[in-house]
Design a protein around this motif. Structure first.
Motif, PDB file in Angstrom:
ATOM      1  N   GLU A   1       0.926   4.214  -2.770  1.00 45.22           N
ATOM      2  CA  GLU A   1       0.543   5.571  -2.382  1.00 45.22           C
ATOM      3  C   GLU A   1       1.676   6.570  -2.593  1.00 45.22           C
ATOM      4  O   GLU A   1       1.430   7.737  -2.927  1.00 45.22           O
TER       5      GLU A   1
ATOM      6  N   THR B   1       0.831  -1.210   0.000  1.00 48.94           N
ATOM      7  CA  THR B   1       0.000   0.000   0.000  1.00 48.94           C
ATOM      8  C   THR B   1       0.862   1.255   0.000  1.00 48.94           C
ATOM      9  O   THR B   1       0.603   2.212  -0.753  1.00 48.94           O
TER      10      THR B   1
ATOM     11  N   VAL C   1      -5.914   0.816   7.873  1.00 49.84           N
ATOM     12  CA  VAL C   1      -5.779   1.296   6.496  1.00 49.84           C
ATOM     13  C   VAL C   1      -7.118   1.226   5.760  1.00 49.84           C
ATOM     14  O   VAL C   1      -7.485   2.144   5.015  1.00 49.84           O
ATOM     15  N   ASN C   2      -7.866   0.137   5.961  1.00 51.89           N
ATOM     16  CA  ASN C   2      -9.144  -0.019   5.260  1.00 51.89           C
ATOM     17  C   ASN C   2     -10.195   0.964   5.756  1.00 51.89           C
ATOM     18  O   ASN C   2     -11.016   1.462   4.978  1.00 51.89           O
ATOM     19  N   THR C   3     -10.199   1.254   7.057  1.00 48.68           N
ATOM     20  CA  THR C   3     -11.208   2.137   7.632  1.00 48.68           C
ATOM     21  C   THR C   3     -10.836   3.611   7.471  1.00 48.68           C
ATOM     22  O   THR C   3     -11.699   4.445   7.171  1.00 48.68           O
ATOM     23  N   LEU C   4      -9.577   3.936   7.654  1.00 50.38           N
ATOM     24  CA  LEU C   4      -9.110   5.317   7.566  1.00 50.38           C
ATOM     25  C   LEU C   4      -8.186   5.439   6.353  1.00 50.38           C
ATOM     26  O   LEU C   4      -8.623   5.371   5.233  1.00 50.38           O
ATOM     27  N   ASP C   5      -6.904   5.596   6.575  1.00 53.59           N
ATOM     28  CA  ASP C   5      -5.902   5.478   5.514  1.00 53.59           C
ATOM     29  C   ASP C   5      -4.559   5.266   6.185  1.00 53.59           C
ATOM     30  O   ASP C   5      -4.444   5.284   7.420  1.00 53.59           O
ATOM     31  N   TYR C   6      -3.502   5.093   5.371  1.00 54.59           N
ATOM     32  CA  TYR C   6      -2.220   4.692   5.954  1.00 54.59           C
ATOM     33  C   TYR C   6      -1.618   5.760   6.860  1.00 54.59           C
ATOM     34  O   TYR C   6      -0.781   5.456   7.721  1.00 54.59           O
ATOM     35  N   HIS C   7      -2.016   7.034   6.699  1.00 55.72           N
ATOM     36  CA  HIS C   7      -1.482   8.080   7.567  1.00 55.72           C
ATOM     37  C   HIS C   7      -1.787   7.806   9.041  1.00 55.72           C
ATOM     38  O   HIS C   7      -1.016   8.204   9.930  1.00 55.72           O
ATOM     39  N   TRP C   8      -2.908   7.131   9.295  1.00 55.69           N
ATOM     40  CA  TRP C   8      -3.295   6.860  10.683  1.00 55.69           C
ATOM     41  C   TRP C   8      -2.419   5.799  11.338  1.00 55.69           C
ATOM     42  O   TRP C   8      -2.462   5.625  12.565  1.00 55.69           O
TER      43      TRP C   8
END
Length: 486
Positions: A41, A37, A159-166
């Protein structure tokens, strides 16, 4: 307002340390399952994105013993707070990273926080009653591995619910809160060994660790017989020998070589090296095995979230085994607890090697792994802390952490080479690669069991009569050292 009792104060200190250690261990493993991912990105290559893990590994390996030693000299509290601040700032920069180069730089900053584990051990030894130290150290050691396993489990859902920044915002918040709480709650510590750190030993330690870990992490792609791999390994050996020579002659050594020669220290380090070979490779390769498409004849075609859940029993059992490790150590001794943990882990690897066609078999195996590694890690950390003078707690436990990291790098590199030696026409590893690899990791655990026999037997009056932790949340890993090739 009533003043907090000593028991309540110890609970607060433990809670603060636990939050800091949990955030640190999450940062070790959250990125391992989502490298693909990140590659997409950040529009980079597979070989480049693996440096997101490698840079953190190298930085943490260099700074862990150095921060531990600085804490021994200046006091554990201010250096522990500084390590948490570095973790928080690194996570902030990573969350805002606009390209892979910035992300790699952020991971280097996060590696400075690798000192939180030995510093936490030092705080526990300074602030807790002697009879509570062993249980508390074992709990913190277990929490490190629990956090690493939890990171693999949570990465997909985040990652699925928010994004990789979290993957960075959440640990940043935890470390920031822990830094403030540590400043407010942990009592001010007095310097244990007034002095200084000579720059040459620190430089040489950094140089041989970087050369060794880069060689191990890149060997599967470069080739074990390549000039770069051999050159770096030779460089690591030569510089490490120079480092030992300089440390012996230094008036202010970073690592006391006499301390490293103590039987209780070098035997625990040997066992830690062999445990690291197996543990961190399993963290990386069990999810990869589960993600293999069913069309290959094995695997389950699981996604990142599903494959992470395979490690959930490992996390739960490591938590539970951390709860009972202190009490078991008090009754039968740390050496026996380590042997019990290793034998349990060896049974788990046997299940992975010979029975992996059904998901329930993998759940059983990872549960056994968690129980075994949790017992062994907790007891080993307690023995290391109890074997050295208080003014060497940070550096001794820091070097033990580093040695486990080196073991993890060796295991991951060897496992990658074994798994990818014979690829199917589809480009996927064959099942035999995993079978042989798991068997190899089991061999490392068997040698570790034999190495336990070299550990000194505790005397009747040794500090093994310790109680279990007087707190509810009794819970290592070193970072996932490399990314397996697929």
């Amino acid at each position: 307002m009533p003043q907090p009792t000593a028991r309540t104060r110890h609970q607060f200190v433990f809670a603060v340390l636990a939050v800091g250690i949990l955030a640190f261990s999450l940062l070790q493993s959250l990125l391992t399952p989502v490298l693909v991912t990140l590659q997409e990105e950040l529009h980079t290559s597979r070989s480049t994105v693996t440096w997101v893990l490698t840079a953190y590994l190298l930085s943490a390996s260099v700074f862990t013993p150095i921060m531990g030693r600085v804490g021994d000299i200046l006091g554990k509290k201010p250096v522990f707070v500084a390590a948490l601040v570095a973790l928080s700032l690194g996570a902030l920069l990573a969350a805002l990273a606009w390209n892979v180069a910035v992300l790699i730089a952020a991971r280097v900053i996060q590696g400075v926080g690798g000192g939180v584990l030995p510093l936490a051990f030092g705080v526990l030894r300074d602030e807790f009653p002697p009879e509570k130290v062993s249980g508390a150290v074992g709990a913190i050691a277990s929490l490190t591995a629990v956090g690493a396993g939890t990171g693999v489990v949570l990465a997909g859902p985040i990652v699925n619910t928010l994004d990789y920044h979290w993957l960075f915002w959440i640990p940043m918040a935890l470390t920031a809160v822990a830094a403030v709480a540590a400043h407010l709650v942990i009592p001010k510590s007095s310097p244990r060994t007034p002095g200084r750190i000579s720059p040459l030993p620190a430089l040489l330690l950094s140089a041989w660790l970087v050369a060794l870990l880069v060689a191990l992490s890149r060997a599967p792609s470069w080739g074990w017989a390549s000039g770069k791999t051999i050159g770096l390994l030779v460089c690591a050996v030569v510089v490490a020998a120079s480092w030992v020579h300089v440390e012996k002659r230094s008036a202010a050594p970073l690592v006391d070589m006499q301390m490293m020669r103590l039987p209780a220290v070098w035997t625990n380090n040997l066992v830690g090296l062999l445990m690291g070979v197996s543990m961190y490779a399993l963290f990386a390769f069990v999810p990869q095995f589960v993600q293999t498409p069913r069309s290959s004849g094995y695997g389950f075609g699981a996604g990142v979230t599903q494959s992470g859940l395979i490690l959930l029993p490992l996390t739960v059992m490591m938590f539970l085994s951390g709860m009972v490790s202190g009490g078991m150590t008090a009754r039968i001794g740390g050496r026996a607890v380590i042997a019990c943990g290793l034998l349990t882990s060896l049974l788990a690897v046997a299940v992975l090697t010979f029975a992996h066609s059904e998901k329930w078999e993998l759940y059983v195996a990872t549960g056994l792994l968690g129980g075994g590694f949790g017992l062994a890690f907790a007891a080993m950390s307690s023995l290391i802390v109890g074997a050295v003078p208080p003014d060497q707690t940070g550096v001794a436990s820091g070097m033990n952490t580093n040695i486990r990291t080196v073991g993890g790098s060796i295991g991951a590199a060897l496992m990658t080479s074994v798994v990818t030696t014979d690829l199917a026409p589809t480009g996927l590893p064959r099942e035999s690669g995993y079978t042989h690899g798991f068997g190899m990791l089991g061999g490392a655990l068997l040698i570790a069991v034999l190495a336990v026999l070299l550990m000194p037997r505790p005397s009747r009056n040794s500090g093994t009569r310790v109680s279990a932790p007087p707190f509810s949340p009794p819970v290592e890993a070193a970072p996932a050292p490399t990314t397996p090739a697929s």
